[in-house]
Write an enzyme that holds these catalytic residues in place. Structure first.
Site, PDB file in Angstrom:
ATOM      1  N   ARG A  50      13.177  67.587  30.797  1.00 16.58           N
ATOM      2  CA  ARG A  50      11.998  68.261  30.272  1.00 16.58           C
ATOM      3  C   ARG A  50      12.290  69.735  30.220  1.00 16.58           C
ATOM      4  O   ARG A  50      12.377  70.384  31.269  1.00 16.58           O
ATOM      5  CB  ARG A  50      10.813  68.019  31.197  1.00 16.58           C
ATOM      6  CG  ARG A  50      10.287  66.626  31.099  1.00 16.58           C
ATOM      7  CD  ARG A  50       8.865  66.601  31.592  1.00 16.58           C
ATOM      8  NE  ARG A  50       8.855  66.337  33.020  1.00 16.58           N
ATOM      9  CZ  ARG A  50       7.749  66.365  33.753  1.00 16.58           C
ATOM     10  NH1 ARG A  50       6.602  66.690  33.201  1.00 16.58           N
ATOM     11  NH2 ARG A  50       7.801  66.097  35.033  1.00 16.58           N
ATOM     12  N   ASP A  52      11.064  73.539  29.309  1.00 16.18           N
ATOM     13  CA  ASP A  52       9.786  74.244  29.215  1.00 16.18           C
ATOM     14  C   ASP A  52       9.619  74.919  27.858  1.00 16.18           C
ATOM     15  O   ASP A  52      10.567  75.026  27.082  1.00 16.18           O
ATOM     16  CB  ASP A  52       9.725  75.340  30.294  1.00 16.18           C
ATOM     17  CG  ASP A  52       9.238  74.773  31.619  1.00 16.18           C
ATOM     18  OD1 ASP A  52       8.582  73.722  31.610  1.00 16.18           O
ATOM     19  OD2 ASP A  52       9.538  75.383  32.660  1.00 16.18           O
ATOM     20  N   ARG A 197      16.208  79.054  36.463  1.00 12.48           N
ATOM     21  CA  ARG A 197      15.575  80.355  36.253  1.00 12.48           C
ATOM     22  C   ARG A 197      15.377  81.084  37.576  1.00 12.48           C
ATOM     23  O   ARG A 197      15.462  82.317  37.629  1.00 12.48           O
ATOM     24  CB  ARG A 197      14.268  80.182  35.485  1.00 12.48           C
ATOM     25  CG  ARG A 197      14.530  79.776  34.024  1.00 12.48           C
ATOM     26  CD  ARG A 197      13.344  79.123  33.349  1.00 12.48           C
ATOM     27  NE  ARG A 197      12.198  80.012  33.319  1.00 12.48           N
ATOM     28  CZ  ARG A 197      10.996  79.660  32.868  1.00 12.48           C
ATOM     29  NH1 ARG A 197      10.793  78.441  32.393  1.00 12.48           N
ATOM     30  NH2 ARG A 197      10.008  80.514  32.867  1.00 12.48           N
TER      31      ARG A 197
END
Lengths: 255, 255
Positions: A50, A52, A197
């Site tokens: 998934r 973002d 991140r």
């Protein structure tokens, strides 16, 4: 029933991530609509991860099941003729019956791009994180080495997705500078939510002297998200490679 | 009153061209709003050319008048902090009182990028024209040479903008291939509406054998838009260089 694996790439700027949502355009929905027009029946597409909103993919794997007789080698052009310019399917292969793009994945590599320049560049900054303050890629690379290995990565994840364990194995994590562009490569057997991140934010903290590369083992041990660096913005992040066994693995390995 | 010249670049994907419109976002309006917040009074910005919706600019020149005392060398960062990521100001200089970004322009160069590959690439195709059929850059380059010189270019313009004369001087027009990317460079003392996109369409026609490079002088002489190639789509087109005298010229010459 045939199980078709696709190799695709996308610029995520215009999408609210991979996963289908009720109200916003996502890559999964856009791809499902193109596949449905091609095979003439409803499909569910499984993606290898998934991503973002705003995150990109250079090589992404997805699979779907169909009874359609369309030759596998005709699938990429058939889908591309129905896809917008920011999503492209570059290959398709018939996968084993039990293949699943996320469950069969052996390891993944993300890259994170930082455009480290005083002056912005419109042709880079939608696909990299613009960072005007000087960064030291050597310090970042020294800090990156501390993430390699089997660790509990709770200190560098955002809470949100339930997960049985926060232990993962990072195979490599390294940083290189090429002119104004700094690239971070992270390969692991799996990733927690926002893990890349947050790792990159921690590398930036190391460059800024807000923590030392030598602190990172203790920070990982403490597992406290508030002690590591910030979650970097999405536009610098790319799904870069995904590994599988067999024919799907060979398809995904093509440069 | 000070006359400030700016050097900027923009990714035109999200804009309805340069020129201000009542209902749609344009580069001119977006830049004017950022300048007005910086100098604290209404401004009108003059651009070096009207680019269409979706067209990009690598080096674009614009000027505005102000009584603000802001130091010239602080203007780029002040504007960039108020601009979105797809527009960036890279330099500013104080120009002579009578300088005008369009009227003072000596010559301009556009480039046109064609991504000539069977398979689309989401990281290229918003900023180049995707063209899956094979193109012969050598034939295109031979055809390009026929446009060089002082000619009536009515055969390769779209009607729309009134103009006193359709005669222009093309200083160079050449085509090079680098892997899957074909780039066309066109430099002239001025351009008619859609002239570059129609020239490139004519070069594509030459590659496809729909006309011969040797036909082009006669096609220019006839001046009939229906006999030349199609107007290529906007996303491959970039304002690439703009030439001026003096300090503004030196600012625009920096690579």
């Amino acid at each position: 029933m045939r199980n078709i694996a696709l190799r695709l790439s996308y610029d995520g700027s215009a999408y609210h991530g991979w996963q289908a949502q009720a109200s916003e355009a996502t890559v999964q929905q856009t791809l499902e609509r193109a596949v449905e027009k091609t095979v003439q029946h409803p499909v569910h597409i499984t993606g290898c991860g998934r991503t973002d909103a705003g995150v990109h993919a250079m090589r992404y794997c997805a699979n779907f099941r169909t009874d359609s007789a369309i030759p596998t080698d005709r699938i990429p052009l058939a889908l591309n003729s129905r896809l917008p310019a920011d999503i492209a399917v570059s290959a398709a292969v018939e996968a084993p019956e039990d293949f699943n793009a996320i469950g069969s994945c052996l390891q993944k590599e993300y890259i994170y791009k930082i455009h480290n320049s005083r002056i912005r560049d419109p042709f880079l900054d939608l696909r990299a994180c613009f960072w005007p303050a000087p960064l030291d890629a050597d310090v970042m690379n020294a800090a990156a080495a501390a993430f390699v290995g089997r660790h509990d990565f709770a200190a560098v994840r955002s809470v949100g997705t339930p997960t049985k364990t926060t232990v993962r194995t990072v195979h490599w994590c390294r940083v290189e500078r090429d002119g104004d562009m700094i690239t971070v490569w992270v390969c692991a057997d799996g990733f927690l939510y926002n893990m890349v991140r947050a790792i990159v934010g921690t590398l930036v903290y190391a460059s800024d002297g807000k923590l030392s590369p030598a602190d990172i083992p203790l920070l990982l041990e403490k597992g406290d998200r508030r002690l590591t660096g910030p979650t970097m913005p999405p536009q610098g992040l790319y799904m870069h490679r995904v590994w599988y066994e067999g024919d799907v693995g060979r398809m995904m390995a093509i440069p």
